[in-house]
Design a protein around this motif. Structure first.
Motif, PDB file in Angstrom:
ATOM      1  N   ARG A 200       0.813  -1.208   0.000  1.00 43.04           N
ATOM      2  CA  ARG A 200       0.000   0.000   0.000  1.00 43.04           C
ATOM      3  C   ARG A 200       0.853   1.268   0.000  1.00 43.04           C
ATOM      4  NH1 ARG A 200      -5.227  -0.291   3.035  1.00 43.04           N
ATOM      5  NH2 ARG A 200      -4.022  -1.413   4.599  1.00 43.04           N
ATOM      6  N   SER A 225       1.084  -7.019  -1.897  1.00 41.53           N
ATOM      7  CA  SER A 225       0.263  -7.311  -0.719  1.00 41.53           C
ATOM      8  C   SER A 225      -1.202  -7.225  -1.135  1.00 41.53           C
ATOM      9  CB  SER A 225       0.533  -6.290   0.391  1.00 41.53           C
ATOM     10  OG  SER A 225      -0.021  -5.028  -0.005  1.00 41.53           O
ATOM     11  N   ARG A 226      -2.050  -7.727  -0.275  1.00 44.81           N
ATOM     12  CA  ARG A 226      -3.487  -7.672  -0.593  1.00 44.81           C
ATOM     13  C   ARG A 226      -3.973  -6.228  -0.625  1.00 44.81           C
ATOM     14  NH1 ARG A 226      -8.139 -11.357   2.140  1.00 44.81           N
ATOM     15  NH2 ARG A 226      -9.718  -9.751   2.320  1.00 44.81           N
ATOM     16  N   GLN A 239      -0.904 -11.449  -5.823  1.00 40.73           N
ATOM     17  CA  GLN A 239      -0.984 -11.342  -4.356  1.00 40.73           C
ATOM     18  C   GLN A 239      -0.217 -12.473  -3.678  1.00 40.73           C
ATOM     19  OE1 GLN A 239      -4.885 -10.582  -2.629  1.00 40.73           O
ATOM     20  NE2 GLN A 239      -4.354 -11.910  -0.916  1.00 40.73           N
ATOM     21  N   VAL A 240       0.586 -12.085  -2.724  1.00 43.67           N
ATOM     22  CA  VAL A 240       1.342 -13.056  -1.924  1.00 43.67           C
ATOM     23  C   VAL A 240       0.687 -13.116  -0.547  1.00 43.67           C
ATOM     24  CG1 VAL A 240       3.585 -13.463  -0.791  1.00 43.67           C
ATOM     25  CG2 VAL A 240       3.505 -12.596  -3.148  1.00 43.67           C
ATOM     26  N   GLY A 241       0.514 -14.325  -0.016  1.00 43.72           N
ATOM     27  CA  GLY A 241      -0.019 -14.404   1.340  1.00 43.72           C
ATOM     28  C   GLY A 241      -1.003 -15.525   1.532  1.00 43.72           C
ATOM     29  N   GLN A 242      -1.654 -15.464   2.660  1.00 44.59           N
ATOM     30  CA  GLN A 242      -2.594 -16.514   3.072  1.00 44.59           C
ATOM     31  C   GLN A 242      -3.647 -16.768   2.012  1.00 44.59           C
ATOM     32  OE1 GLN A 242      -4.640 -15.429   6.660  1.00 44.59           O
ATOM     33  NE2 GLN A 242      -6.023 -17.169   6.568  1.00 44.59           N
ATOM     34  N   THR A 243      -4.188 -15.704   1.442  1.00 47.63           N
ATOM     35  CA  THR A 243      -5.221 -15.863   0.419  1.00 47.63           C
ATOM     36  C   THR A 243      -4.663 -15.560  -0.969  1.00 47.63           C
ATOM     37  OG1 THR A 243      -5.934 -13.651   1.097  1.00 47.63           O
ATOM     38  CG2 THR A 243      -7.265 -15.499   1.844  1.00 47.63           C
ATOM     39  N   GLY A 256       7.312  -1.107   0.998  1.00 47.57           N
ATOM     40  CA  GLY A 256       6.065  -0.479   1.455  1.00 47.57           C
ATOM     41  C   GLY A 256       5.017  -1.490   1.889  1.00 47.57           C
ATOM     42  N   SER A 258       3.753  -3.665   5.312  1.00 44.63           N
ATOM     43  CA  SER A 258       3.951  -3.618   6.769  1.00 44.63           C
ATOM     44  C   SER A 258       4.324  -4.973   7.353  1.00 44.63           C
ATOM     45  CB  SER A 258       2.685  -3.096   7.444  1.00 44.63           C
ATOM     46  OG  SER A 258       1.594  -3.956   7.153  1.00 44.63           O
ATOM     47  N   GLN A 262      -1.016 -12.265   7.602  1.00 47.52           N
ATOM     48  CA  GLN A 262      -1.546 -12.911   6.394  1.00 47.52           C
ATOM     49  C   GLN A 262      -0.579 -12.776   5.232  1.00 47.52           C
ATOM     50  OE1 GLN A 262      -3.229 -10.533   8.105  1.00 47.52           O
ATOM     51  NE2 GLN A 262      -5.097 -11.482   8.905  1.00 47.52           N
ATOM     52  N   HIS A 263       0.201 -11.703   5.217  1.00 48.85           N
ATOM     53  CA  HIS A 263       1.215 -11.568   4.155  1.00 48.85           C
ATOM     54  C   HIS A 263       2.412 -12.478   4.463  1.00 48.85           C
ATOM     55  CE1 HIS A 263       3.026  -9.627   0.671  1.00 48.85           C
ATOM     56  NE2 HIS A 263       4.168  -9.726   1.321  1.00 48.85           N
ATOM     57  N   ASN A 277      11.180   0.260   4.054  1.00 46.82           N
ATOM     58  CA  ASN A 277      10.026   0.801   4.780  1.00 46.82           C
ATOM     59  C   ASN A 277      10.519   1.964   5.644  1.00 46.82           C
ATOM     60  OD1 ASN A 277       7.677   1.092   6.548  1.00 46.82           O
ATOM     61  ND2 ASN A 277       7.084  -0.940   5.790  1.00 46.82           N
ATOM     62  N   ASN A 278       9.708   3.011   5.770  1.00 43.66           N
ATOM     63  CA  ASN A 278      10.163   4.130   6.602  1.00 43.66           C
ATOM     64  C   ASN A 278       9.715   3.998   8.059  1.00 43.66           C
ATOM     65  OD1 ASN A 278       7.493   4.702   6.347  1.00 43.66           O
ATOM     66  ND2 ASN A 278       7.749   6.617   5.178  1.00 43.66           N
ATOM     67  N   LEU A 296      10.378   5.009   0.436  1.00 49.03           N
ATOM     68  CA  LEU A 296      10.503   3.998  -0.616  1.00 49.03           C
ATOM     69  C   LEU A 296      10.702   4.616  -1.997  1.00 49.03           C
ATOM     70  CD1 LEU A 296       7.639   3.543  -2.419  1.00 49.03           C
ATOM     71  CD2 LEU A 296       6.875   2.702  -0.232  1.00 49.03           C
TER      72      LEU A 296
HETATM   73  C1  LIG Z   1      -8.692 -13.317   6.008  1.00 47.42           C
HETATM   74  C2  LIG Z   1      -7.609 -12.361   5.535  1.00 47.42           C
HETATM   75  C3  LIG Z   1      -6.749 -12.781   4.555  1.00 47.42           C
HETATM   76  C4  LIG Z   1      -5.737 -11.928   4.100  1.00 47.42           C
HETATM   77  N1  LIG Z   1      -4.870 -12.381   3.140  1.00 47.42           N
HETATM   78  C5  LIG Z   1      -3.836 -11.579   2.785  1.00 47.42           C
HETATM   79  C6  LIG Z   1      -2.867 -12.036   1.847  1.00 47.42           C
HETATM   80  O1  LIG Z   1      -2.944 -13.140   1.280  1.00 47.42           O
HETATM   81  N2  LIG Z   1      -1.850 -11.201   1.546  1.00 47.42           N
HETATM   82  C7  LIG Z   1      -1.684  -9.956   2.111  1.00 47.42           C
HETATM   83  O2  LIG Z   1      -0.725  -9.242   1.784  1.00 47.42           O
HETATM   84  N3  LIG Z   1      -2.612  -9.510   2.996  1.00 47.42           N
HETATM   85  C8  LIG Z   1      -3.677 -10.280   3.329  1.00 47.42           C
HETATM   86  N4  LIG Z   1      -4.596  -9.787   4.191  1.00 47.42           N
HETATM   87  C9  LIG Z   1      -4.535  -8.354   4.567  1.00 47.42           C
HETATM   88  C10 LIG Z   1      -3.521  -8.052   5.665  1.00 47.42           C
HETATM   89  O3  LIG Z   1      -4.134  -8.201   6.919  1.00 47.42           O
HETATM   90  C11 LIG Z   1      -3.026  -6.586   5.534  1.00 47.42           C
HETATM   91  O4  LIG Z   1      -4.131  -5.727   5.559  1.00 47.42           O
HETATM   92  C12 LIG Z   1      -2.235  -6.305   4.264  1.00 47.42           C
HETATM   93  O5  LIG Z   1      -1.236  -7.288   4.086  1.00 47.42           O
HETATM   94  C13 LIG Z   1      -1.590  -4.919   4.388  1.00 47.42           C
HETATM   95  O6  LIG Z   1      -0.927  -4.630   3.194  1.00 47.42           O
HETATM   96  P1  LIG Z   1       0.288  -3.603   3.198  1.00 47.42           P
HETATM   97  O7  LIG Z   1       1.363  -4.105   4.075  1.00 47.42           O
HETATM   98  O8  LIG Z   1       0.616  -3.320   1.776  1.00 47.42           O
HETATM   99  O9  LIG Z   1      -0.383  -2.264   3.764  1.00 47.42           O
HETATM  100  P2  LIG Z   1      -0.159  -1.517   5.128  1.00 47.42           P
HETATM  101  O10 LIG Z   1      -0.352  -2.422   6.286  1.00 47.42           O
HETATM  102  O11 LIG Z   1      -0.962  -0.277   5.069  1.00 47.42           O
HETATM  103  O12 LIG Z   1       1.407  -1.148   5.109  1.00 47.42           O
HETATM  104  C14 LIG Z   1       1.973  -0.180   4.278  1.00 47.42           C
HETATM  105  C15 LIG Z   1       3.431  -0.025   4.699  1.00 47.42           C
HETATM  106  O13 LIG Z   1       4.054   0.889   3.820  1.00 47.42           O
HETATM  107  C16 LIG Z   1       4.915   1.711   4.586  1.00 47.42           C
HETATM  108  N5  LIG Z   1       5.060   2.989   3.874  1.00 47.42           N
HETATM  109  C17 LIG Z   1       4.077   3.860   3.531  1.00 47.42           C
HETATM  110  N6  LIG Z   1       4.595   4.906   2.853  1.00 47.42           N
HETATM  111  C18 LIG Z   1       5.920   4.683   2.760  1.00 47.42           C
HETATM  112  C19 LIG Z   1       6.991   5.397   2.175  1.00 47.42           C
HETATM  113  N7  LIG Z   1       6.794   6.539   1.493  1.00 47.42           N
HETATM  114  N8  LIG Z   1       8.255   4.887   2.275  1.00 47.42           N
HETATM  115  C20 LIG Z   1       8.482   3.723   2.932  1.00 47.42           C
HETATM  116  N9  LIG Z   1       7.494   2.999   3.494  1.00 47.42           N
HETATM  117  C21 LIG Z   1       6.237   3.466   3.412  1.00 47.42           C
HETATM  118  C22 LIG Z   1       4.231   1.886   5.933  1.00 47.42           C
HETATM  119  O14 LIG Z   1       5.187   2.190   6.935  1.00 47.42           O
HETATM  120  C23 LIG Z   1       3.603   0.514   6.115  1.00 47.42           C
HETATM  121  O15 LIG Z   1       4.479  -0.347   6.838  1.00 47.42           O
HETATM  122  C24 LIG Z   1      -5.618 -10.623   4.647  1.00 47.42           C
HETATM  123  C25 LIG Z   1      -6.502 -10.213   5.653  1.00 47.42           C
HETATM  124  C26 LIG Z   1      -7.481 -11.063   6.089  1.00 47.42           C
HETATM  125  C27 LIG Z   1      -8.405 -10.609   7.179  1.00 47.42           C
END
Ligand SMILES: Cc1cc2nc3c(=O)[nH]c(=O)nc-3n(C[C@H](O)[C@H](O)[C@H](O)COP(=O)(O)OP(=O)(O)OC[C@H]3O[C@@H](n4cnc5c(N)ncnc54)[C@H](O)[C@@H]3O)c2cc1C
Length: 308
Positions: A200, A225-226, A239-243, A256, A258, A262-263, A277-278, A296
């Motif tokens: 994200r 990520s999801r 998508q990489v992860g549980q689902t 970027g 977290s 699940q990931h 990651n920052n 990033l």
């Molecule tokens: C049943 C279920 C199944 C799921 N299956 C999966 C799955 O298969 N795969 C999966 O990935 N998720 C899955 N999820 C979702 C999971 O819980 C998280 O919501 C998701 O992985 C978060 O994605 P993210 O890390 O990209 O986003 P975020 O958690 O929002 O993290 C974004 C990261 O980017 C960093 N960032 C932001 N801006 C910058 C910048 N400018 N420079 C450096 N760093 C920055 C932040 O510090 C943060 O760490 C599932 C959830 C459920 C409930």
């Protein structure tokens, strides 16, 4: 013990997950057969050359060009009258078919097996891989998928006999309409040695191109990520992860992301994990071999500008 593997073909090529299934099946029996549902009988050649296969059973019919899962499940359930085990690699293909076969045989399928303890006892992940459960089956016929990252991939070098099974095609309430596959020159995500994965933090589909550029530069696959998928940065094939997909590359570069459990469930077996990651407290950093705590965009621009 009689064991048959459900082979997944990509064109005429045997999938990596089917190759892992052969290795797993060889722990159950010295004699492993392979089942192929196909429109093209010439596909038997790539399967008969697989190491570890005793005999290839083919069901050939024009309608099997794009496998209709209802039809496939009924055909497979019929074949199972001669076998004690049905083993398949864990993939979208098998996840669609094996539960249906389980229902037709009235047995409980066991999914994502990572270790075979005995002929009825298996280790598989629960709670997004936070728990490894040892499960014992009392079913007479065991239907199972195996994690392709947990077993060696069987190579070629075999010369199995090939037998075509005559089967009448069962009726189905659904029919194949079309298939839309994403095309890419990049390595396939589940077998790639290097993966550049974006989350994200990328902020938009336009920015996600930076991930794709770096992947091309590194001859790596793209992952996501999801949250990135749900935001429309990239399609859910990535998508990489549980689902999503379970991967175990030599290098996983998480940008970027977290590191939600699940990931992590989909990539924690990667050999080297590098995080950009920052946020110093991002859970992903705890898994990492190397953390680059930086914005990033600065990191990606620098890496993409780097002359190899
Ligand atoms: C049943 C279920 C199944 C799921 N299956 C999966 C799955 O298969 N795969 C999966 O990935 N998720 C899955 N999820 C979702 C999971 O819980 C998280 O919501 C998701 O992985 C978060 O994605 P993210 O890390 O990209 O986003 P975020 O958690 O929002 O993290 C974004 C990261 O980017 C960093 N960032 C932001 N801006 C910058 C910048 N400018 N420079 C450096 N760093 C920055 C932040 O510090 C943060 O760490 C599932 C959830 C459920 C409930």
């Amino acid at each position: 013990m009689s064991v048959i593997i459900l082979i997944e073909l990509n064109g005429s090529e045997v999938s990596a997950s089917s190759r892992a299934a052969i290795t797993a099946a060889s722990e159950l029996s010295d004699s492993v057969d392979a089942l192929v549902l196909t429109r093209d009988a010439s596909n038997s050649s790539s399967v008969s050359q697989l190491s570890g296969i005793n005999s290839v059973k083919m069901i050939v019919d024009d309608s099997l060009d794009n496998v209709n899962v209802e039809v496939a499940s009924k055909l497979i359930a019929d074949v199972m009258s001669d076998y004690d085990y049905l083993v398949a690699g864990s993939s979208t293909f098998s996840k669609n078919i094996l539960p249906r076969v389980g229902a037709l045989l009235d047995v409980q399928p066991i999914s994502d097996v990572c270790e075979i303890k005995s002929n009825n006892t298996f280790v598989r992940p629960l709670y997004a891989g936070n728990v490894m459960a040892t499960v014992e089956s009392s079913d007479e016929t065991i239907v199972m998928t195996v994690r392709s990252t947990a077993f060696e991939h069987s190579g070629d070098g075999g010369s199995a006999s090939v037998e075509t099974i005559s089967a009448s095609m069962p009726s189905s309430s659904s029919e194949f309409v079309s298939l839309q596959e994403s095309e890419s020159e990049r390595p396939e995500l589940t077998t790639a040695e290097r993966i550049v994965s974006g989350g994200r933090g990328l902020g938009s589909k336009e920015n996600f191109v930076l991930i794709e550029q770096l992947a091309d530069k590194m001859d790596a696959a793209v992952g996501a990520s999801r949250a990135a998928v749900d935001a429309g940065f990239i399609s859910n094939d990535y998508q990489v992860g549980q689902t999503g997909k379970v991967v175990a590359p030599k290098l996983y570069l998480a940008v970027g992301i977290s590191g939600a459990i699940q990931h992590l469930a989909g990539m924690k077996d990667s050999q080297v994990i590098v995080v950009i990651n920052n946020d110093p407290d991002a859970p992903m950093s705890r898994m990492a071999d190397l953390v680059w705590q930086v914005d990033l965009f600065d990191a990606l621009n620098e890496l993409n500008a780097y002359q190899v």
